[in-house]
Design a protein around this motif. Sequence first.
Motif, PDB file in Angstrom:
ATOM      1  N   THR A 179     -96.402  34.940   3.621  1.00  0.00           N
ATOM      2  CA  THR A 179     -97.294  34.788   2.901  1.00  0.00           C
ATOM      3  C   THR A 179     -97.158  33.614   1.643  1.00  0.00           C
ATOM      4  O   THR A 179     -96.318  33.085   0.980  1.00  0.00           O
ATOM      5  N   ALA A 180     -98.420  33.050   1.975  1.00  0.00           N
ATOM      6  CA  ALA A 180     -98.255  31.067   1.378  1.00  0.00           C
ATOM      7  C   ALA A 180     -99.067  31.104   0.702  1.00  0.00           C
ATOM      8  O   ALA A 180     -99.502  29.811   0.634  1.00  0.00           O
ATOM      9  N   SER A 181    -100.005  32.154   0.411  1.00  0.00           N
ATOM     10  CA  SER A 181    -101.129  31.937   0.071  1.00  0.00           C
ATOM     11  C   SER A 181    -102.397  32.342  -1.210  1.00  0.00           C
ATOM     12  O   SER A 181    -101.297  33.893  -1.259  1.00  0.00           O
ATOM     13  N   THR A 182    -102.841  31.940  -2.525  1.00  0.00           N
ATOM     14  CA  THR A 182    -103.252  33.703  -2.648  1.00  0.00           C
ATOM     15  C   THR A 182    -104.296  34.647  -2.461  1.00  0.00           C
ATOM     16  O   THR A 182    -104.770  36.020  -2.336  1.00  0.00           O
ATOM     17  N   LEU A 183    -105.137  34.074  -1.190  1.00  0.00           N
ATOM     18  CA  LEU A 183    -105.520  34.871  -0.617  1.00  0.00           C
ATOM     19  C   LEU A 183    -105.657  35.745   0.228  1.00  0.00           C
ATOM     20  O   LEU A 183    -105.848  36.975   0.791  1.00  0.00           O
ATOM     21  N   ALA A 184    -104.046  35.200   1.101  1.00  0.00           N
ATOM     22  CA  ALA A 184    -102.935  35.964   1.598  1.00  0.00           C
ATOM     23  C   ALA A 184    -102.295  37.154   0.728  1.00  0.00           C
ATOM     24  O   ALA A 184    -102.308  38.303   1.552  1.00  0.00           O
ATOM     25  N   GLN A 185    -101.961  36.690  -0.213  1.00  0.00           N
ATOM     26  CA  GLN A 185    -101.658  38.246  -1.528  1.00  0.00           C
ATOM     27  C   GLN A 185    -102.792  39.067  -1.495  1.00  0.00           C
ATOM     28  O   GLN A 185    -102.936  40.221  -1.312  1.00  0.00           O
ATOM     29  N   ARG A 186    -104.008  38.265  -1.423  1.00  0.00           N
ATOM     30  CA  ARG A 186    -105.131  39.475  -1.214  1.00  0.00           C
ATOM     31  C   ARG A 186    -105.340  40.392  -0.041  1.00  0.00           C
ATOM     32  O   ARG A 186    -105.462  41.724   0.104  1.00  0.00           O
TER      33      ARG A 186
ATOM     34  N   ASP B  65    -103.265  40.719   2.241  1.00  0.00           N
ATOM     35  CA  ASP B  65    -101.930  41.862   2.284  1.00  0.00           C
ATOM     36  C   ASP B  65    -102.194  43.264   1.809  1.00  0.00           C
ATOM     37  O   ASP B  65    -102.032  43.815   2.542  1.00  0.00           O
ATOM     38  N   VAL B  66    -102.211  43.008   0.768  1.00  0.00           N
ATOM     39  CA  VAL B  66    -102.771  44.074   0.221  1.00  0.00           C
ATOM     40  C   VAL B  66    -103.587  45.115   0.156  1.00  0.00           C
ATOM     41  O   VAL B  66    -103.836  46.280   0.746  1.00  0.00           O
ATOM     42  N   ILE B  67    -104.703  44.644   0.788  1.00  0.00           N
ATOM     43  CA  ILE B  67    -106.333  45.340   1.924  1.00  0.00           C
ATOM     44  C   ILE B  67    -105.605  45.560   3.474  1.00  0.00           C
ATOM     45  O   ILE B  67    -105.871  47.123   3.033  1.00  0.00           O
TER      46      ILE B  67
ATOM     47  N   ALA C 163    -102.250  46.490   3.856  1.00  0.00           N
ATOM     48  CA  ALA C 163    -100.789  47.436   3.490  1.00  0.00           C
ATOM     49  C   ALA C 163    -101.955  48.776   3.164  1.00  0.00           C
ATOM     50  O   ALA C 163    -101.712  49.787   3.620  1.00  0.00           O
ATOM     51  N   GLY C 164    -103.184  48.829   2.405  1.00  0.00           N
ATOM     52  CA  GLY C 164    -103.521  50.053   2.024  1.00  0.00           C
ATOM     53  C   GLY C 164    -104.094  50.647   2.850  1.00  0.00           C
ATOM     54  O   GLY C 164    -103.842  52.070   2.837  1.00  0.00           O
ATOM     55  N   LEU C 165    -105.105  49.730   4.192  1.00  0.00           N
ATOM     56  CA  LEU C 165    -105.385  50.412   5.197  1.00  0.00           C
ATOM     57  C   LEU C 165    -104.150  51.072   5.803  1.00  0.00           C
ATOM     58  O   LEU C 165    -104.657  52.040   7.325  1.00  0.00           O
ATOM     59  N   LEU C 166    -103.534  50.176   6.219  1.00  0.00           N
ATOM     60  CA  LEU C 166    -102.098  51.202   7.209  1.00  0.00           C
ATOM     61  C   LEU C 166    -101.634  52.190   6.112  1.00  0.00           C
ATOM     62  O   LEU C 166    -101.349  53.120   6.838  1.00  0.00           O
ATOM     63  N   ALA C 167    -101.533  52.139   5.270  1.00  0.00           N
ATOM     64  CA  ALA C 167    -100.916  53.316   4.587  1.00  0.00           C
ATOM     65  C   ALA C 167    -102.178  54.636   4.286  1.00  0.00           C
ATOM     66  O   ALA C 167    -101.459  56.297   4.979  1.00  0.00           O
ATOM     67  N   LEU C 168    -103.199  54.833   4.246  1.00  0.00           N
ATOM     68  CA  LEU C 168    -104.181  55.930   4.330  1.00  0.00           C
ATOM     69  C   LEU C 168    -104.386  55.883   5.882  1.00  0.00           C
ATOM     70  O   LEU C 168    -104.257  56.881   6.268  1.00  0.00           O
ATOM     71  N   SER C 169    -104.459  55.028   7.205  1.00  0.00           N
ATOM     72  CA  SER C 169    -104.797  56.015   8.340  1.00  0.00           C
ATOM     73  C   SER C 169    -102.840  56.247   8.483  1.00  0.00           C
ATOM     74  O   SER C 169    -103.551  57.357   9.504  1.00  0.00           O
ATOM     75  N   GLY C 170    -102.315  55.913   7.924  1.00  0.00           N
ATOM     76  CA  GLY C 170    -100.446  56.671   8.437  1.00  0.00           C
ATOM     77  C   GLY C 170    -100.641  57.804   7.854  1.00  0.00           C
ATOM     78  O   GLY C 170    -100.553  58.782   8.313  1.00  0.00           O
TER      79      GLY C 170
ATOM     80  N   VAL D  35    -117.628  53.492   1.544  1.00  0.00           N
ATOM     81  CA  VAL D  35    -117.965  52.815   0.526  1.00  0.00           C
ATOM     82  C   VAL D  35    -117.348  52.018   0.390  1.00  0.00           C
ATOM     83  O   VAL D  35    -117.822  50.842  -0.583  1.00  0.00           O
ATOM     84  N   PHE D  36    -116.052  52.224  -0.272  1.00  0.00           N
ATOM     85  CA  PHE D  36    -114.926  52.154  -1.828  1.00  0.00           C
ATOM     86  C   PHE D  36    -114.134  51.092  -0.757  1.00  0.00           C
ATOM     87  O   PHE D  36    -113.938  49.663  -1.229  1.00  0.00           O
ATOM     88  N   LEU D  37    -114.097  51.153   0.496  1.00  0.00           N
ATOM     89  CA  LEU D  37    -112.852  50.737   1.450  1.00  0.00           C
ATOM     90  C   LEU D  37    -113.735  49.116   1.687  1.00  0.00           C
ATOM     91  O   LEU D  37    -113.402  47.586   1.493  1.00  0.00           O
TER      92      LEU D  37
END
Length: 313
Positions: A8-15, A17-19, A21-28, A77-79
Amino acid sequence: MISFWPETASTLAQRIDVIFAGLLALSGTILLLVLCLLIGFSVRYRRGSAAPRGPMPEVMSREFEIGWTSATLFLFVFLFWWATSVEIKAFLPPKDAIEVQVVAKQWMWKTLHSNGAREINELHVPIGVPVRLALRSQDVIHSFFVPAFRLKQDVVPGQLHETWFQATKLGVFHLLCAEYCGTDHSRMRGKIVVMTPEDYAAWLAAQPEGDDLAKEGAALFVERGCSGCHAPSAKVHAPSLAGLYGRTVALSDGRIVTADEAYLRDSILQPKKDVVAGYEPIMPSFAGRLSEGEIQSLVAYIRSLAHSPEDRS
């Protein structure tokens, strides 16, 4: 060493990655819930068990369906809002962003800095500073892809595309083409070199001096005959370019547009597309007569006239 998460090497990458990770956690979580229900029902309602098998009460069934449907709709809608808000930010570069022109062609990336410094398959940028990319294709569809930045922008011939990034880590990062563009597509690769602001300034100063885009555009403006119509002394009735960039323009069909880079590009290549009110569509098309680099230079020259009291051609 095996890495389970890309760099991860940019501000966009950080955002992004958060999305992710959130989708991965929700799917899990959903997968775990379904798995537990499947195992639980299989054990409870196995053949020969004494579990009741009568019909579910109608009220409970209706309330369950309404609740499940409403919760799913709210979550969708939230996603959608969450992911869209990040994507929209990627299209709005800060006003203080460094501008770099990028031309894609089979099979290389050509970059041009505002001071005239040129690179092929490389792009040097300072860390912590937003960089705006103006991308064009000289031949076929390409895709500007920097995995560590989570940045991917398709580049379609005949169109101007914009994107931006802000690096957060020093180093060298892969630049790839993510769209099959011909025989040597796999060789169309380069690198983004992220430096400290001091090192970047030293690197920029050490590059061979070249005419900046505006100066090149001024020469082309005369060489290609543009000054014969658009100069203040011209006898041809054509719109003045002084102070044009960034202004709103009234067109002959009643529309109001902003004279941005896309508008200027269309006016050069498709002059009859957006005819200025009060003027005849007499300008010839320069499609096929100008290279992408020449178009960049002309647009840069017109931009330089944005705050000029008169046309400096």
